[in-house]
Write a protein that holds these residues in place. Structure first.
Motif, short mmCIF file in Angstrom:
data_model
loop_
_atom_site.label_atom_id
_atom_site.label_comp_id
_atom_site.label_asym_id
_atom_site.label_seq_id
_atom_site.Cartn_x
_atom_site.Cartn_y
_atom_site.Cartn_z
N PRO A 283 -28.05 53.54 -39.74
CA PRO A 283 -26.99 54.11 -40.57
C PRO A 283 -25.77 53.20 -40.76
CG PRO A 283 -26.79 54.98 -38.37
CD PRO A 283 -28.00 54.08 -38.35
N ASN A 294 -23.68 61.17 -45.23
CA ASN A 294 -24.06 61.77 -43.95
C ASN A 294 -25.06 62.91 -44.11
OD1 ASN A 294 -22.06 60.29 -42.29
ND2 ASN A 294 -20.58 61.42 -43.51
N THR A 300 -27.85 60.55 -43.58
CA THR A 300 -28.26 60.45 -42.18
C THR A 300 -28.98 61.70 -41.69
OG1 THR A 300 -26.42 58.96 -41.77
CG2 THR A 300 -27.39 60.03 -39.86
N ASP A 327 -23.93 58.25 -34.92
CA ASP A 327 -23.24 57.92 -36.15
C ASP A 327 -22.59 59.17 -36.76
OD1 ASP A 327 -22.86 55.68 -38.23
OD2 ASP A 327 -23.61 57.33 -39.45
N LEU A 328 -23.32 60.29 -36.76
CA LEU A 328 -22.73 61.54 -37.25
C LEU A 328 -21.51 61.94 -36.41
CD1 LEU A 328 -25.93 63.65 -38.02
CD2 LEU A 328 -24.30 62.74 -39.69
N ARG A 331 -18.51 59.84 -37.38
CA ARG A 331 -18.00 60.07 -38.73
C ARG A 331 -17.51 61.50 -38.95
NH1 ARG A 331 -18.97 55.42 -41.18
NH2 ARG A 331 -20.78 54.19 -40.52
N TRP A 341 -18.02 66.98 -42.27
CA TRP A 341 -18.30 65.61 -42.68
C TRP A 341 -18.00 65.45 -44.15
CZ3 TRP A 341 -20.97 68.30 -39.12
CH2 TRP A 341 -21.21 67.69 -37.89
N ASN A 343 -18.68 62.61 -47.49
CA ASN A 343 -19.45 61.46 -47.95
C ASN A 343 -18.50 60.44 -48.57
OD1 ASN A 343 -21.94 62.60 -47.13
ND2 ASN A 343 -21.90 63.90 -48.94
N ILE A 366 -26.41 69.25 -42.46
CA ILE A 366 -26.15 68.50 -41.22
C ILE A 366 -26.22 69.44 -40.02
CG2 ILE A 366 -24.44 67.12 -40.00
CD1 ILE A 366 -23.35 66.25 -42.76
#
Length: 398
Positions: A283, A294, A300, A327-328, A331, A341, A343, A366
């Motif tokens: 990612p 995301n 992701t 990574d999530l 972010r 989240w 984008n 997500i």
């Protein structure tokens, strides 16, 4: 020791998911005016239903009940019929939430709009027949599912390796699950299997062979262009890696074909998709426009869905799934409102987009993938509470 570390990671992800569910429930009734699965309320209430089942929190249950009431009211006035943007997706959500009368009314309205060949100019999964067939199948209306996908049997065009379909009014033939050949393949295979229609399964396999013949990643990988001739090349990258137009979605189709046919060749092709994903650099955002999302559709969370499937089916370790969840986590916006989240659009100013609520490009998708990761991390090898129409249930066929 490794199991304990994974359990701890799962607990951290669960805290993130709880915050995301709180943010969704607080915004669901006041900010969602679109009833659809893609951006709107149908996807949000399914994610909150998932959270309610997972956490047992009445706050989420109350939001689901209110959302189901609102969706039921949309049945009589929603003009669009498709799975992701219309009434079929609303019916899927209503059925999953136990609102059977409203779901039946919705599907009846969809059936009445069929012109004998299609519902609109698009002839694919997101907006057209393939998605309507999958949604009807998930909602328990096999007859409507057969009606929806049968036109593909006579509309297929031969190609050097198989067949494909004209999915839009422009000449471009798309190849992947969202708008292209593999979305039709998935629908034909799923409906054909449920209805014991070998002709549909054979046509699905012919479509899949066309896409396999376009692989440009060599014998150990799998990467197929978005479309030929290129559709809107000034806006759409030739290659991508997510669920909608890349190997993360291609692998989901290959998983289904392996389950239906028992042919390990399709499992091997799924492995090649995964190898390409793991070697792509995601990612990490390597350049402007690369991996700015995301969410579930082309980001992701959609890759995390495949990573979790592979933990169940292929015996993979959690290494890459952990990278995606890390990574999530990095972010996420975390504050007193909850967790959410956004984008990123490198061509826009400001580049950070407002957080969306929905399934495909927002926080609902997500949330669901995080909850599934949590259950796998603490040893509960289970599927979604509400199986998704175009995502095969994990199995132990391999």
């Amino acid at each position: 020791m490794v199991e304990h570390e994974q359990f701890t990671r799962g607990a951290q992800a669960e805290r993130l998911a709880r915050g995301a569910a709180g943010w969704l429930s607080n915004h669901a009734q006041t900010e969602v005016h679109d009833p659809s699965l893609y951006h709107g309320l149908a996807g949000v209430v399914l994610a909150l239903h998932e959270a309610h089942e997972h956490f047992g929190d009445s706050l989420y249950g109350d939001a689901v009940a209110q959302g189901a009431d609102t969706l039921s009211a949309h049945v009589e006035r929603l003009d669009e019929s498709s799975l992701y943007f219309g009434l079929t997706g609303v019916a899927v959500a209503l059925r999953a939430l136990g609102r059977d009368d409203a779901a039946d009314r919705g599907l009846s309205r969809v059936r009445d709009r069929f012109d004998g060949h299609r519902w609109n100019r698009m002839f694919e999964l997101f907006m057209g027949n393939a998605g309507i067939g999958l949604g009807a199948l998930r909602a328990g209306d096999t007859d409507l599912a057969i009606t929806a996908v049968s036109p593909y049997l006579t509309a297929a065009d031969p190609t050097p390796c198989g067949v494909n379909w004209r999915v839009r009014p422009t000449p471009a033939r798309s190849h992947h699950i969202a708008h292209g050949t593999l979305g039709i393949v998935y629908a034909l295979a799923a409906v054909g299997h449920a209805a014991d229609r070998e002709d549909m399964i054979e046509m699905a396999l012919a479509g899949a062979r066309d896409v396999v013949g376009r692989n440009e990643a060599g014998p150990d990988g799998f990467l197929v262009p978005h479309s030929d001739p290129p559709h809107k090349p000034e806006l759409i990258d030739r290659y991508s890696y997510g669920w909608c137009n890349g190997p993360a979605g291609d692998a989901q189709v290959f998983r289904l074909l392996a389950q239906i046919t028992g042919d390990e060749t399709w499992t091997a092709r799924g492995d090649r998709c995964w190898a390409t994903i793991c070697q792509s650099g995601l990612p990490r955002r390597r350049r402007p426009g690369f991996w700015d999302n995301n969410a579930r559709c082309c980001g992701t969370a959609g890759v995390l869905a495949l990573a979790c499937d592979r933990v169940v089916e292929r015996g993979d370790d959690f290494c890459f799934a952990n990278v995606l969840v890390d990574d999530l986590t990095a972010r996420a916006t975390v504050d007193e409102q909850g967790v959410r989240w956004s984008n990123h659009e490198h061509r826009a100013t400001p580049s950070e987009l407002p957080p969306r609520l929905g399934w495909a490009m927002g926080n609902a998708g997500i949330l669901r993938e995080l909850l599934r990761y949590v259950r796998l991390s603490d040893g509960r090898v289970g599927d979604y509470v509400v199986p998704w129409p175009d995502h095969p249930n994990p199995s132990t066929f391999s």
